[in-house]
Design a protein around this motif. Structure first.
Motif, PDB file in Angstrom:
ATOM      1  N   LEU A   1       0.832  -1.210   0.000  1.00  0.00           N
ATOM      2  CA  LEU A   1       0.000   0.000   0.000  1.00  0.00           C
ATOM      3  C   LEU A   1       0.865   1.257   0.000  1.00  0.00           C
ATOM      4  O   LEU A   1       0.545   2.235  -0.693  1.00  0.00           O
ATOM      5  N   ALA A   2       1.954   1.245   0.749  1.00  0.00           N
ATOM      6  CA  ALA A   2       2.833   2.409   0.799  1.00  0.00           C
ATOM      7  C   ALA A   2       3.456   2.685  -0.565  1.00  0.00           C
ATOM      8  O   ALA A   2       3.543   3.832  -1.014  1.00  0.00           O
ATOM      9  N   VAL A   3       3.897   1.624  -1.244  1.00  0.00           N
ATOM     10  CA  VAL A   3       4.462   1.779  -2.591  1.00  0.00           C
ATOM     11  C   VAL A   3       3.396   2.306  -3.546  1.00  0.00           C
ATOM     12  O   VAL A   3       3.662   3.197  -4.364  1.00  0.00           O
ATOM     13  N   MET A   4       2.180   1.785  -3.443  1.00  0.00           N
ATOM     14  CA  MET A   4       1.095   2.258  -4.302  1.00  0.00           C
ATOM     15  C   MET A   4       0.811   3.741  -4.055  1.00  0.00           C
ATOM     16  O   MET A   4       0.563   4.505  -5.007  1.00  0.00           O
ATOM     17  N   ARG A   5       0.852   4.172  -2.808  1.00  0.00           N
ATOM     18  CA  ARG A   5       0.600   5.588  -2.514  1.00  0.00           C
ATOM     19  C   ARG A   5       1.666   6.474  -3.146  1.00  0.00           C
ATOM     20  O   ARG A   5       1.358   7.543  -3.684  1.00  0.00           O
ATOM     21  N   THR A   6       2.920   6.031  -3.105  1.00  0.00           N
ATOM     22  CA  THR A   6       3.981   6.812  -3.749  1.00  0.00           C
ATOM     23  C   THR A   6       3.769   6.880  -5.251  1.00  0.00           C
ATOM     24  O   THR A   6       3.907   7.946  -5.869  1.00  0.00           O
ATOM     25  N   MET A   7       3.402   5.757  -5.877  1.00  0.00           N
ATOM     26  CA  MET A   7       3.168   5.769  -7.325  1.00  0.00           C
ATOM     27  C   MET A   7       1.939   6.604  -7.677  1.00  0.00           C
ATOM     28  O   MET A   7       1.911   7.270  -8.723  1.00  0.00           O
ATOM     29  N   ASP A   8       0.929   6.594  -6.823  1.00  0.00           N
ATOM     30  CA  ASP A   8      -0.223   7.469  -7.034  1.00  0.00           C
ATOM     31  C   ASP A   8       0.212   8.928  -7.102  1.00  0.00           C
ATOM     32  O   ASP A   8      -0.236   9.697  -7.956  1.00  0.00           O
ATOM     33  N   GLU A   9       1.085   9.311  -6.172  1.00  0.00           N
ATOM     34  CA  GLU A   9       1.541  10.698  -6.120  1.00  0.00           C
ATOM     35  C   GLU A   9       2.406  11.039  -7.334  1.00  0.00           C
ATOM     36  O   GLU A   9       2.304  12.146  -7.886  1.00  0.00           O
ATOM     37  N   VAL A  10       3.239  10.103  -7.758  1.00  0.00           N
ATOM     38  CA  VAL A  10       4.037  10.320  -8.965  1.00  0.00           C
ATOM     39  C   VAL A  10       3.119  10.580 -10.158  1.00  0.00           C
ATOM     40  O   VAL A  10       3.300  11.554 -10.907  1.00  0.00           O
ATOM     41  N   ARG A  11       2.124   9.730 -10.347  1.00  0.00           N
ATOM     42  CA  ARG A  11       1.220   9.909 -11.493  1.00  0.00           C
ATOM     43  C   ARG A  11       0.408  11.200 -11.362  1.00  0.00           C
ATOM     44  O   ARG A  11       0.119  11.867 -12.356  1.00  0.00           O
TER      45      ARG A  11
ATOM     46  N   GLY B   1     -11.411   4.991 -15.826  1.00  0.00           N
ATOM     47  CA  GLY B   1     -12.108   4.083 -14.925  1.00  0.00           C
ATOM     48  C   GLY B   1     -11.664   4.141 -13.484  1.00  0.00           C
ATOM     49  O   GLY B   1     -12.312   3.587 -12.607  1.00  0.00           O
ATOM     50  N   GLU B   2     -10.547   4.852 -13.181  1.00  0.00           N
ATOM     51  CA  GLU B   2     -10.086   4.871 -11.801  1.00  0.00           C
ATOM     52  C   GLU B   2     -10.399   6.189 -11.101  1.00  0.00           C
ATOM     53  O   GLU B   2     -10.260   6.275  -9.893  1.00  0.00           O
ATOM     54  N   GLY B   3     -10.827   7.211 -11.855  1.00  0.00           N
ATOM     55  CA  GLY B   3     -10.999   8.507 -11.239  1.00  0.00           C
ATOM     56  C   GLY B   3      -9.638   9.056 -10.822  1.00  0.00           C
ATOM     57  O   GLY B   3      -8.610   8.645 -11.322  1.00  0.00           O
ATOM     58  N   ALA B   4      -9.642   9.965  -9.883  1.00  0.00           N
ATOM     59  CA  ALA B   4      -8.377  10.470  -9.358  1.00  0.00           C
ATOM     60  C   ALA B   4      -7.651   9.328  -8.656  1.00  0.00           C
ATOM     61  O   ALA B   4      -8.274   8.511  -8.001  1.00  0.00           O
ATOM     62  N   ALA B   5      -6.367   9.300  -8.795  1.00  0.00           N
ATOM     63  CA  ALA B   5      -5.567   8.219  -8.184  1.00  0.00           C
ATOM     64  C   ALA B   5      -5.539   8.422  -6.682  1.00  0.00           C
ATOM     65  O   ALA B   5      -4.599   8.940  -6.117  1.00  0.00           O
ATOM     66  N   ALA B   6      -6.635   8.056  -6.024  1.00  0.00           N
ATOM     67  CA  ALA B   6      -6.801   8.308  -4.605  1.00  0.00           C
ATOM     68  C   ALA B   6      -5.812   7.486  -3.794  1.00  0.00           C
ATOM     69  O   ALA B   6      -5.503   6.355  -4.126  1.00  0.00           O
ATOM     70  N   SER B   7      -5.336   8.057  -2.732  1.00  0.00           N
ATOM     71  CA  SER B   7      -4.442   7.326  -1.847  1.00  0.00           C
ATOM     72  C   SER B   7      -4.931   7.382  -0.414  1.00  0.00           C
ATOM     73  O   SER B   7      -4.367   6.784   0.459  1.00  0.00           O
TER      74      SER B   7
END
Length: 339
Positions: free
Chosen positions: A314-324, A333-339
Motif C-alpha cells: 500500500l505504501a508503494v502504491m501511494r507513492t506511485m499514485d503521487e508520482v502519477r 475508470g479509476e478517477g483520481a488516483a486516490a491514496s
C-alpha cells in the motif's frame, strides 16, 4: 553466509492456477515447476484457444476459456494473477470470492484505493494475498539487508536506482494503452520505487517530473524521495535502455548493486578507507522465490507475508499514485488516483 533465503525447492507443494496467458505468465509457468515443489495445474484465458495453446506449451493439464472457471477449479489451490494492471483488482477479487489465495503481479493494482479493496477482501475471507514483487525475495536482497543492518556503510545518505528499457510498441500495446493501465511507472518504475521503500521506508516528500507518451500515459520520469537526512533519486523510462543498477551511499562507504539491481546481482561494498569486497549470491530462478514464499505462508495459515506485508504494498502504491498525480496521468475508470 552473506544471504539467508530458504531454497525454493524446499517449500511445501502448491497447485497453481494461472490467470492470464501473456509473457509474464509464461515465465511463471516455466520457473515454478522447474525450481519448486509446486505445480501449475490449470490456466485461464479469455479465449479457449489461447488457453489451450498455453497449456500445451507448458504441459498444463487443464485449460479454461474464462476466468470464472479457473478460480472455481477445485484442483487449484492458489491463483497467480497475470492479467494487465487494469484488471488486477477485479481478477484478485474474483479469485478471493472463490476461496482462493492470490499472488498478484506487480504493480499490484492501478492505485492504492484498489489495493485496499483487495486486501480488505482477503482479510475478510481469511485468505493469503501478496504482490508478486519477485525481486524482494531474491538472495542478493537478503544479503543487502544484512550489510545495511551491520552498519558497514554507516548512516545512509543517498540512494539511486534506475530502470529503463527500450520498448518500441504501438499505441495500442498495453504499455501505452491507458485502458490497460499502461505507463512506465506501473510497469517499470515500480522496481526502483519499491526498492527505495524496502531500504528506506515511506518517504516524507515525493517529487516527480517527466514526459508523457502520445497516448497520455507516462513514458519517462525522474522521482526524488526525501527522508530525514536521506535523498533517493530514481529514474524510469520505456524509451531507452539504461543502466539498471542501484547505489546506496553512507557515511562509511557505499554499496553498488549491478548489473541489474532487481535481478540476480553482485553487491560491491566500497569502504571510505579504500577497502573493496564483493558478495556473489547464488544464481537465482527469480519467480521461484516468491512462489515458495506464498506456499510457506499458506501452509502456516498466514494471510500476508512478513517479507512483503500488505502495508508495504500500500505504501508503494501511494507513492506511485503521487508520482502519477504530479505527472498528470489519470487512467480511465479509476478517477483520481486516490491514496
Amino acid at each position: 553466509m552473506d544471504h539467508d533465503v530458504p531454497d525454493p525447492a524446499q517449500a511445501p507443494p502448491l497447485a497453481w492456477g494461472i490467470l492470464g496467458a501473456g509473457n509474464i505468465a509464461r515465465r511463471f509457468a516455466t520457473e515454478i515447476p522447474a525450481h519448486t515443489a509446486a505445480t501449475v495445474v490449470a490456466v485461464g484465458s479469455r479465449s479457449q484457444e489461447r488457453a489451450d495453446d498455453f497449456a500445451a506449451t507448458f504441459d498444463i493439464p487443464v485449460a479454461h476459456g474464462d476466468y470464472e472457471s479457473l478460480v472455481a477449479d477445485e484442483r487449484v489451490q492458489s491463483v497467480y494473477i497475470a492479467s494487465p494492471h487494469s484488471e488486477h483488482r477485479d481478477h484478485a477479487l474474483l479469485a478471493l470470492a472463490a476461496g482462493k489465495p492470490v499472488l498478484v503481479e506487480k504493480a499490484f493494482t492501478r492505485n492504492a484505493a484498489e489495493a485496499r479493496e483487495v486486501f480488505a477482501a482477503a482479510d475478510a475471507a481469511g485468505l493469503f494475498a501478496m504482490e508478486a514483487m519477485w525481486s524482494r525475495f531474491l538472495p542478493h536482497m537478503a544479503a543487502l539487508d544484512r550489510v545495511l543492518r551491520s552498519g558497514e556503510i554507516g548512516q545512509v545518505v543517498t540512494l539511486t536506482a534506475h530502470h529503463g528499457q527500450w520498448l518500441d510498441v504501438a499505441p495500442s500495446h498495453r504499455l501505452k494503452n491507458p485502458d490497460l493501465a499502461g505507463g512506465a511507472v506501473l510497469d517499470l518504475g515500480v522496481y526502483p520505487i519499491s526498492f527505495a521503500h524496502q531500504v528506506l521506508g515511506s518517504p516524507e516528500t515525493v517529487t516527480a517530473v517527466g514526459h508523457l507518451a502520445e497516448t497520455g500515459v507516462d513514458a519517462t520520469e525522474a522521482v526524488v524521495l526525501t527522508y530525514p537526512g536521506v535523498v533517493a533519486s530514481l529514474t524510469t523510462t520505456m524509451l531507452a535502455g539504461t543502466r539498471n543498477d542501484a547505489v546506496i551511499s553512507g557515511t562509511a562507504g557505499r554499496i553498488e548493486i549491478a548489473p541489474t539491481f532487481f535481478g540476480s546481482s553482485t553487491l560491491t561494498i566500497h569502504s571510505t578507507d579504500g577497502a573493496v569486497r564483493t558478495i556473489e549470491p547464488p544464481a537465482s530462478a527469480g519467480f521461484a522465490y516468491q512462489a515458495a514464499e506464498t506456499a510457506r505462508c499458506i501452509e502456516a495459515g498466514l494471510t500476508q507475508s512478513p517479507v512483503l506485508p500488505w502495508e508495504e504494498t500500500l505504501a508503494v502504491m501511494r507513492t506511485m499514485d503521487e508520482v502519477r498525480r504530479q505527472l498528470g496521468v489519470v487512467l480511465p475508470g479509476e478517477g483520481a488516483a486516490a491514496s
